[in-house]
Scaffold this active site. Sequence first.
Site, PDB file in Angstrom:
ATOM      1  N   ASN A 149     -11.849  -0.944 -40.576  1.00  0.00           N
ATOM      2  CA  ASN A 149     -12.100  -1.832 -39.440  1.00  0.00           C
ATOM      3  C   ASN A 149     -11.119  -1.496 -38.334  1.00  0.00           C
ATOM      4  OD1 ASN A 149     -13.194  -4.110 -38.016  1.00  0.00           O
ATOM      5  ND2 ASN A 149     -11.356  -5.277 -38.575  1.00  0.00           N
TER       6      ASN A 149
ATOM      7  N   SER B 132      -5.241  -1.606 -34.112  1.00  0.00           N
ATOM      8  CA  SER B 132      -4.933  -1.119 -35.455  1.00  0.00           C
ATOM      9  C   SER B 132      -6.213  -0.743 -36.187  1.00  0.00           C
ATOM     10  CB  SER B 132      -4.259  -2.231 -36.288  1.00  0.00           C
ATOM     11  OG  SER B 132      -3.161  -2.817 -35.622  1.00  0.00           O
TER      12      SER B 132
ATOM     13  N   ASP C 276      -8.432  -9.306 -41.675  1.00  0.00           N
ATOM     14  CA  ASP C 276      -7.516  -8.519 -40.835  1.00  0.00           C
ATOM     15  C   ASP C 276      -6.153  -8.306 -41.496  1.00  0.00           C
ATOM     16  OD1 ASP C 276      -9.515  -8.463 -38.866  1.00  0.00           O
ATOM     17  OD2 ASP C 276      -8.768 -10.293 -37.934  1.00  0.00           O
TER      18      ASP C 276
ATOM     19  N   HIS D 147      -9.081  -3.424 -35.224  1.00  0.00           N
ATOM     20  CA  HIS D 147      -8.733  -4.766 -34.768  1.00  0.00           C
ATOM     21  C   HIS D 147      -7.882  -4.651 -33.514  1.00  0.00           C
ATOM     22  CE1 HIS D 147      -8.014  -9.037 -35.087  1.00  0.00           C
ATOM     23  NE2 HIS D 147      -6.741  -8.794 -34.826  1.00  0.00           N
TER      24      HIS D 147
HETATM   25  C1  GRF Z   1     -13.307  -4.055 -30.233  1.00  0.00           C
HETATM   26  O1  GRF Z   1     -12.408  -4.589 -29.321  1.00  0.00           O
HETATM   27  C2  GRF Z   1     -12.750  -4.100 -31.619  1.00  0.00           C
HETATM   28  O2  GRF Z   1     -11.372  -3.997 -31.665  1.00  0.00           O
HETATM   29  C3  GRF Z   1     -13.185  -5.439 -32.112  1.00  0.00           C
HETATM   30  O3  GRF Z   1     -14.440  -5.643 -31.541  1.00  0.00           O
HETATM   31  C4  GRF Z   1     -14.553  -4.899 -30.341  1.00  0.00           C
HETATM   32  C5  GRF Z   1     -15.791  -4.062 -30.436  1.00  0.00           C
HETATM   33  O4  GRF Z   1     -16.081  -3.393 -29.241  1.00  0.00           O
HETATM   34  N1  GRF Z   1     -13.167  -5.454 -33.559  1.00  0.00           N
HETATM   35  P1  GRF Z   1     -17.264  -2.342 -29.202  1.00  0.00           P
HETATM   36  O5  GRF Z   1     -18.523  -3.049 -29.662  1.00  0.00           O
HETATM   37  O6  GRF Z   1     -16.895  -1.183 -30.062  1.00  0.00           O
HETATM   38  O7  GRF Z   1     -17.375  -1.962 -27.745  1.00  0.00           O
END
Ligand code: GRF
Length: 210
Positions: A107, A136, A145, A109
């Site tokens: 993932n 991260s 997370d 984050h």
């Molecule tokens: C990103 O900011 C990521 O960190 C979070 O969700 C957002 C997804 O953005 N988990 P995208 O759909 O990849 O533009």
Amino acid sequence: MTADCSVVVLISGAGTNLQALIDAHDLPIRITAVISNRAGVEGLERARRAGIPARVLPHQDYASREAYDHALAGLIDSHQPDLVVLAGFMRILSAGFVERYTGRMLNIHPSLLPAFRGLQTHRRALEEGCREHGCSVHFVTPDLDAGPVIVQAKVPILSDDTETTLAARVQQQEHRIYPLAVRWYAEGRVRLGNNGILMDGTPMQQPVIL
Ligand code: GRF
């Protein structure tokens, strides 16, 4: 793992991290499917433009989280991926689902974990007067997370930052570190061991920081 680490990407929205993976043409991966829990999102179009099968599995169609996650796992497993990449997949995952993919689900984050787990990370970093912020990439474990972090990127917080400007600065870094972490996984360099992350077979004491 060799040149064809197969990957299923889960999204809920814009899909800019998915796009970063698509655009990293020398990554030794094959994205075999993109699955969204929401219809009509830009990420699905990005997948289709890249010729990647894109599926919608609406969470509203299922009576419980477990029922949804069971269907999601069935759809993922039909592609037999080596790696599951969460790229803005905005759902809490049940423990059973997470355990099924332990050590092969990543993932991204938008914070310097362990700071600011959960939502609204940019707002909270601004409210707390932090001087720096970032993102991260981590292995997914049942606690939200809280899985072991592979790599982080830091950005400064500027005095005139808003949530929007800060989010944009962090996202630029997301698009840099997610392909990097996926590369390390696909090349077999990074693995989740019983006591944390192994990098090139050696326990990682702390995340790589860029
Ligand atoms: C990103 O900011 C990521 O960190 C979070 O969700 C957002 C997804 O953005 N988990 P995208 O759909 O990849 O533009």
